[in-house]
Design a protein around this motif. Structure first.
Motif, PDB file in Angstrom:
ATOM      1  N   LEU A  79      21.107  94.740  67.138  1.00  0.00           N
ATOM      2  CA  LEU A  79      21.487  95.191  68.476  1.00  0.00           C
ATOM      3  C   LEU A  79      23.005  95.154  68.626  1.00  0.00           C
ATOM      4  CD1 LEU A  79      20.849  96.044  71.396  1.00  0.00           C
ATOM      5  CD2 LEU A  79      20.658  93.609  71.940  1.00  0.00           C
ATOM      6  N   LEU A  80      23.632  94.077  68.178  1.00  0.00           N
ATOM      7  CA  LEU A  80      25.091  93.980  68.248  1.00  0.00           C
ATOM      8  C   LEU A  80      25.742  95.078  67.402  1.00  0.00           C
ATOM      9  CD1 LEU A  80      25.576  90.108  68.045  1.00  0.00           C
ATOM     10  CD2 LEU A  80      25.708  91.559  70.093  1.00  0.00           C
ATOM     11  N   ALA A  81      25.203  95.317  66.219  1.00  0.00           N
ATOM     12  CA  ALA A  81      25.727  96.382  65.362  1.00  0.00           C
ATOM     13  C   ALA A  81      25.562  97.744  66.032  1.00  0.00           C
ATOM     14  CB  ALA A  81      25.031  96.373  64.000  1.00  0.00           C
ATOM     15  N   ALA A  82      24.447  97.957  66.703  1.00  0.00           N
ATOM     16  CA  ALA A  82      24.224  99.227  67.402  1.00  0.00           C
ATOM     17  C   ALA A  82      25.217  99.402  68.542  1.00  0.00           C
ATOM     18  CB  ALA A  82      22.788  99.298  67.921  1.00  0.00           C
ATOM     19  N   LEU A  83      25.499  98.331  69.276  1.00  0.00           N
ATOM     20  CA  LEU A  83      26.483  98.414  70.354  1.00  0.00           C
ATOM     21  C   LEU A  83      27.854  98.805  69.819  1.00  0.00           C
ATOM     22  CD1 LEU A  83      25.542  95.288  72.484  1.00  0.00           C
ATOM     23  CD2 LEU A  83      25.551  97.654  73.282  1.00  0.00           C
ATOM     24  N   GLY A  84      28.297  98.118  68.780  1.00  0.00           N
ATOM     25  CA  GLY A  84      29.598  98.428  68.197  1.00  0.00           C
ATOM     26  C   GLY A  84      29.605  99.745  67.462  1.00  0.00           C
ATOM     27  N   GLY A  85      28.531 100.018  66.755  1.00  0.00           N
ATOM     28  CA  GLY A  85      28.459 101.235  65.957  1.00  0.00           C
ATOM     29  C   GLY A  85      28.455 102.493  66.796  1.00  0.00           C
ATOM     30  N   CYS A  86      27.779 102.458  67.911  1.00  0.00           N
ATOM     31  CA  CYS A  86      27.690 103.638  68.769  1.00  0.00           C
ATOM     32  C   CYS A  86      29.074 104.037  69.273  1.00  0.00           C
ATOM     33  CB  CYS A  86      26.746 103.341  69.935  1.00  0.00           C
ATOM     34  SG  CYS A  86      26.406 104.742  71.002  1.00  0.00           S
ATOM     35  N   THR A  87      29.808 103.084  69.794  1.00  0.00           N
ATOM     36  CA  THR A  87      31.156 103.383  70.275  1.00  0.00           C
ATOM     37  C   THR A  87      32.092 103.673  69.111  1.00  0.00           C
ATOM     38  OG1 THR A  87      30.843 102.135  72.312  1.00  0.00           O
ATOM     39  CG2 THR A  87      33.107 102.488  71.625  1.00  0.00           C
ATOM     40  N   ALA A  88      31.910 102.994  67.978  1.00  0.00           N
ATOM     41  CA  ALA A  88      32.753 103.248  66.806  1.00  0.00           C
ATOM     42  C   ALA A  88      32.643 104.703  66.358  1.00  0.00           C
ATOM     43  CB  ALA A  88      32.369 102.307  65.666  1.00  0.00           C
ATOM     44  N   VAL A  89      31.443 105.252  66.364  1.00  0.00           N
ATOM     45  CA  VAL A  89      31.253 106.650  65.968  1.00  0.00           C
ATOM     46  C   VAL A  89      32.024 107.567  66.911  1.00  0.00           C
ATOM     47  CG1 VAL A  89      29.548 108.519  65.842  1.00  0.00           C
ATOM     48  CG2 VAL A  89      29.051 106.312  64.792  1.00  0.00           C
ATOM     49  N   ASP A  90      31.893 107.342  68.212  1.00  0.00           N
ATOM     50  CA  ASP A  90      32.604 108.176  69.181  1.00  0.00           C
ATOM     51  C   ASP A  90      34.114 108.077  68.993  1.00  0.00           C
ATOM     52  OD1 ASP A  90      30.189 108.916  70.387  1.00  0.00           O
ATOM     53  OD2 ASP A  90      30.335 107.368  71.939  1.00  0.00           O
ATOM     54  N   VAL A  91      34.616 106.861  68.853  1.00  0.00           N
ATOM     55  CA  VAL A  91      36.058 106.635  68.718  1.00  0.00           C
ATOM     56  C   VAL A  91      36.572 107.232  67.412  1.00  0.00           C
ATOM     57  CG1 VAL A  91      37.824 104.840  68.456  1.00  0.00           C
ATOM     58  CG2 VAL A  91      36.080 104.644  70.251  1.00  0.00           C
ATOM     59  N   ASP A  92      35.818 107.064  66.350  1.00  0.00           N
ATOM     60  CA  ASP A  92      36.210 107.604  65.052  1.00  0.00           C
ATOM     61  C   ASP A  92      36.347 109.121  65.127  1.00  0.00           C
ATOM     62  OD1 ASP A  92      36.725 107.250  62.188  1.00  0.00           O
ATOM     63  OD2 ASP A  92      34.769 108.201  61.897  1.00  0.00           O
ATOM     64  N   ASP A 143      31.840 104.236  78.954  1.00  0.00           N
ATOM     65  CA  ASP A 143      31.456 104.655  80.308  1.00  0.00           C
ATOM     66  C   ASP A 143      30.466 105.812  80.357  1.00  0.00           C
ATOM     67  OD1 ASP A 143      33.215 102.736  81.197  1.00  0.00           O
ATOM     68  OD2 ASP A 143      34.755 104.162  81.868  1.00  0.00           O
ATOM     69  N   ARG A 144      30.428 106.672  79.297  1.00  0.00           N
ATOM     70  CA  ARG A 144      29.604 107.875  79.390  1.00  0.00           C
ATOM     71  C   ARG A 144      28.837 108.242  78.140  1.00  0.00           C
ATOM     72  NH1 ARG A 144      32.001 113.064  80.576  1.00  0.00           N
ATOM     73  NH2 ARG A 144      33.011 112.492  78.698  1.00  0.00           N
ATOM     74  N   LEU A 145      29.430 108.059  76.959  1.00  0.00           N
ATOM     75  CA  LEU A 145      28.883 108.668  75.754  1.00  0.00           C
ATOM     76  C   LEU A 145      27.917 107.801  74.963  1.00  0.00           C
ATOM     77  CD1 LEU A 145      32.113 110.406  74.420  1.00  0.00           C
ATOM     78  CD2 LEU A 145      30.273 111.399  75.811  1.00  0.00           C
ATOM     79  N   CYS A 146      28.199 106.525  74.827  1.00  0.00           N
ATOM     80  CA  CYS A 146      27.400 105.663  73.946  1.00  0.00           C
ATOM     81  C   CYS A 146      26.037 105.363  74.559  1.00  0.00           C
ATOM     82  CB  CYS A 146      28.155 104.368  73.637  1.00  0.00           C
ATOM     83  SG  CYS A 146      27.167 103.212  72.675  1.00  0.00           S
ATOM     84  N   THR A 147      25.014 105.945  73.980  1.00  0.00           N
ATOM     85  CA  THR A 147      23.651 105.759  74.481  1.00  0.00           C
ATOM     86  C   THR A 147      23.238 104.289  74.441  1.00  0.00           C
ATOM     87  OG1 THR A 147      23.086 107.958  73.677  1.00  0.00           O
ATOM     88  CG2 THR A 147      21.243 106.466  74.135  1.00  0.00           C
ATOM     89  N   VAL A 148      23.667 103.554  73.427  1.00  0.00           N
ATOM     90  CA  VAL A 148      23.250 102.158  73.278  1.00  0.00           C
ATOM     91  C   VAL A 148      23.816 101.305  74.406  1.00  0.00           C
ATOM     92  CG1 VAL A 148      23.255 100.139  71.772  1.00  0.00           C
ATOM     93  CG2 VAL A 148      23.024 102.423  70.784  1.00  0.00           C
ATOM     94  N   SER A 149      25.135 101.315  74.584  1.00  0.00           N
ATOM     95  CA  SER A 149      25.706 100.461  75.629  1.00  0.00           C
ATOM     96  C   SER A 149      25.305 100.938  77.023  1.00  0.00           C
ATOM     97  CB  SER A 149      27.233 100.360  75.503  1.00  0.00           C
ATOM     98  OG  SER A 149      27.848 101.608  75.653  1.00  0.00           O
ATOM     99  N   ARG A 150      25.183 102.242  77.217  1.00  0.00           N
ATOM    100  CA  ARG A 150      24.748 102.751  78.528  1.00  0.00           C
ATOM    101  C   ARG A 150      23.337 102.259  78.837  1.00  0.00           C
ATOM    102  NH1 ARG A 150      27.945 102.500  81.112  1.00  0.00           N
ATOM    103  NH2 ARG A 150      26.794 103.572  82.723  1.00  0.00           N
ATOM    104  N   THR A 151      22.455 102.273  77.851  1.00  0.00           N
ATOM    105  CA  THR A 151      21.078 101.813  78.051  1.00  0.00           C
ATOM    106  C   THR A 151      21.036 100.328  78.380  1.00  0.00           C
ATOM    107  OG1 THR A 151      20.243 103.518  76.555  1.00  0.00           O
ATOM    108  CG2 THR A 151      18.791 101.633  76.977  1.00  0.00           C
ATOM    109  N   VAL A 152      21.820  99.541  77.649  1.00  0.00           N
ATOM    110  CA  VAL A 152      21.853  98.093  77.894  1.00  0.00           C
ATOM    111  C   VAL A 152      22.414  97.813  79.279  1.00  0.00           C
ATOM    112  CG1 VAL A 152      22.938  95.918  77.184  1.00  0.00           C
ATOM    113  CG2 VAL A 152      21.964  97.445  75.458  1.00  0.00           C
ATOM    114  N   GLU A 153      23.526  98.429  79.637  1.00  0.00           N
ATOM    115  CA  GLU A 153      24.154  98.154  80.926  1.00  0.00           C
ATOM    116  C   GLU A 153      23.329  98.623  82.110  1.00  0.00           C
ATOM    117  OE1 GLU A 153      28.249  99.468  81.110  1.00  0.00           O
ATOM    118  OE2 GLU A 153      28.835  97.455  80.467  1.00  0.00           O
TER     119      GLU A 153
END
Length: 142
Positions: free
Chosen positions: A45-58, A120-130
């Motif tokens: 779950l932690l990897a998914a949180l970081g990975g989701c935003t990492a992909v967008d930022v990359d 705030d908008r793109l990462c499905t993982v963090s948006r779902t958790v929040e």
């Protein structure tokens, strides 16, 4: 739900406390209880949180420059209270450096906005958790 929006994985037990998740494209990842070096579900779950935003930022920053370093530290505190086991104080911290140059300067400028937009908008993982989404657990006919 359309085929484009549906997401799923299959989790299969490989031995006591060890499992493999398989996605629709055939990719696999093993995990377990933490008795060895395998990731635990919480670590995934932690990897998914970081990975989701990492992909967008990359994707946003590497259009301009390849980073010299790119790492994401994701942390949280496991608590057990009246709500049961859960994580609190989730944090995703980026450490990204770029070389000198005009493209790298643009990437450095974009970096904070890319992290914020993903969160705030793109990462499905963090948006779902929040936002919070109910999870239904059922037992299918054996």
């Amino acid at each position: 739900m359309s085929e484009k929006s549906a997401r799923s994985v299959t989790v299969e037990r490989t031995s006591t406390g060890h499992f493999v998740a398989t996605n629709a494209r055939g990719g696999t990842i093993s995990f377990g209880t933490g008795s060895d070096s395998e990731f635990t579900p919480v670590e995934l779950l932690l990897a998914a949180l970081g990975g989701c935003t990492a992909v967008d930022v990359d994707l946003a920053t590497t259009r301009h420059a390849e980073p010299d370093a790119f790492s994401v530290q994701v942390s949280g505190n496991k608590v057990n209270d009246e709500l049961g086991n859960r994580l609190t104080d989730l944090a995703v911290a980026f450490t990204v450096t770029f070389p000198d140059g005009e493209g790298a300067d643009r990437a450095r400028t974009i970096l904070p906005r890319a992290v914020k937009t993903s969160h705030d908008r793109l990462c499905t993982v963090s948006r779902t958790v929040e936002i919070g989404t109910p999870v239904t657990a059922t037992v299918e006919d054996a």
